[in-house]
Design a protein around this motif. Structure first.
Motif, PDB file in Angstrom:
ATOM      1  N   HIS A 104      -4.596   4.901  11.227  1.00 56.08           N
ATOM      2  CA  HIS A 104      -4.591   3.466  10.901  1.00 56.08           C
ATOM      3  C   HIS A 104      -4.166   3.240   9.446  1.00 56.08           C
ATOM      4  O   HIS A 104      -3.419   2.303   9.153  1.00 56.08           O
ATOM      5  N   LYS A 105      -4.631   4.107   8.567  1.00 53.63           N
ATOM      6  CA  LYS A 105      -4.221   3.998   7.161  1.00 53.63           C
ATOM      7  C   LYS A 105      -2.719   4.228   7.022  1.00 53.63           C
ATOM      8  O   LYS A 105      -2.025   3.512   6.294  1.00 53.63           O
ATOM      9  N   ARG A 106      -2.231   5.255   7.710  1.00 53.92           N
ATOM     10  CA  ARG A 106      -0.813   5.623   7.603  1.00 53.92           C
ATOM     11  C   ARG A 106       0.103   4.587   8.250  1.00 53.92           C
ATOM     12  O   ARG A 106       1.142   4.217   7.686  1.00 53.92           O
ATOM     13  N   PRO A 132       1.605   0.599   5.041  1.00 56.73           N
ATOM     14  CA  PRO A 132       2.815  -0.232   5.122  1.00 56.73           C
ATOM     15  C   PRO A 132       2.560  -1.689   4.739  1.00 56.73           C
ATOM     16  O   PRO A 132       3.452  -2.368   4.221  1.00 56.73           O
ATOM     17  N   LYS A 133       1.352  -2.153   4.982  1.00 55.65           N
ATOM     18  CA  LYS A 133       1.015  -3.548   4.676  1.00 55.65           C
ATOM     19  C   LYS A 133       0.748  -3.761   3.186  1.00 55.65           C
ATOM     20  O   LYS A 133       1.253  -4.711   2.578  1.00 55.65           O
ATOM     21  N   TRP A 134      -0.050  -2.865   2.583  1.00 47.10           N
ATOM     22  CA  TRP A 134      -0.543  -3.103   1.232  1.00 47.10           C
ATOM     23  C   TRP A 134       0.241  -2.393   0.129  1.00 47.10           C
ATOM     24  O   TRP A 134       0.259  -2.848  -1.014  1.00 47.10           O
ATOM     25  N   LEU A 188      -3.461   7.120   0.228  1.00 44.46           N
ATOM     26  CA  LEU A 188      -2.333   8.049   0.095  1.00 44.46           C
ATOM     27  C   LEU A 188      -2.824   9.495   0.165  1.00 44.46           C
ATOM     28  O   LEU A 188      -2.211  10.341   0.825  1.00 44.46           O
ATOM     29  N   PHE A 189      -3.933   9.777  -0.505  1.00 49.49           N
ATOM     30  CA  PHE A 189      -4.514  11.119  -0.414  1.00 49.49           C
ATOM     31  C   PHE A 189      -4.997  11.397   1.007  1.00 49.49           C
ATOM     32  O   PHE A 189      -4.793  12.487   1.545  1.00 49.49           O
ATOM     33  N   ASP A 190      -5.628  10.413   1.614  1.00 48.75           N
ATOM     34  CA  ASP A 190      -6.194  10.602   2.954  1.00 48.75           C
ATOM     35  C   ASP A 190      -5.125  10.947   3.988  1.00 48.75           C
ATOM     36  O   ASP A 190      -5.375  11.725   4.913  1.00 48.75           O
ATOM     37  N   VAL A 191      -3.936  10.365   3.838  1.00 40.97           N
ATOM     38  CA  VAL A 191      -2.875  10.617   4.824  1.00 40.97           C
ATOM     39  C   VAL A 191      -2.019  11.822   4.444  1.00 40.97           C
ATOM     40  O   VAL A 191      -1.061  12.152   5.140  1.00 40.97           O
TER      41      VAL A 191
END
Length: 203
Positions: A22-24, A29-31, A59-62
């Motif tokens: 979901h983050k990736r 892409p949204k924020w 960014l680190f998480d993905v």
């Protein structure tokens, strides 16, 4: 606030894999374009920007360490606060995240560069972190110089005296910083290897 709604939605995902996806696929892409626009504008970067903090963590998480480190270092430079969901400050967060990643990569025999080296320079020269954290970086840097291609630490396979001495220097620094660094055994093996090379060269 829209960001708060997105954070609540993110919490609704149960598995880490779903959260990362979901983050990736949705949140970054949204924020991220908003953060990039914020960084491009002169004069306002010192204002607290929670979107910046969350995007950097995501960014680190993905696994986008290149941009994560870039944004994290900029956050420190701009004195941006850490995301409210994380208790550590930026240097500690970046150091721990990159260390965990590097440990996994090293065990698999994969390269830990350029990210480990980039953060190690900050840990060694700039950031004020607990001695135990700095020590584990020095220890890891020393062990990295002694690893085989399969990830195993083996001083006996290293034939470069300078490399062995550099590794020993890092390990000595780790021991100096933290008494429980547990580097005595590997340092003894380095000393044995150096003696063996010296004896071989003397023949």
């Amino acid at each position: 606030m829209e960001l708060e709604d997105d954070l609540k939605r993110l919490k609704s995902y149960v598995t880490r894999a779903d959260k990362v996806a979901h983050k990736r696929d949705v949140l970054l892409p949204k924020w991220l374009p908003i953060v990039e626009d914020y960084l491009a504008k002169k004069g306002k970067q010192n204002e607290d920007n929670p979107i910046y903090a969350y995007c950097t963590v995501w960014l680190f998480d993905v696994g986008n360490f290149a941009r994560g480190i870039e944004f994290g270092l900029r956050a420190i430079e701009l004195n941006q606060p850490m995301a409210s969901s994380i208790r550590r400050q930026w240097p500690g967060f970046i150091a721990d995240t990159v260390f965990d990643w590097a440990s996994t990569q090293a065990e698999k025999g994969n390269s830990i560069e350029p990210y480990f080296g980039q953060v190690f320079k900050c840990v060694a020269n700039t950031w004020k972190l607990p001695e135990q954290v700095t020590a584990k970086y020095y220890k890891f840097a020393g062990l990295a110089l002694l690893r085989r291609k399969n990830g195993d630490v083996s001083p006996s396979h290293v034939g470069d005296v300078q490399r062995l001495q550099q590794a020993d220097g890092y390990l000595a620094k780790a021991a100096e910083l933290h008494k429980h660094a547990q580097v005595k055994t590997v340092r003894n093996k380095i000393a044995m290897r150096l003696r063996a090379i010296a004896e071989l060269n003397a023949q």
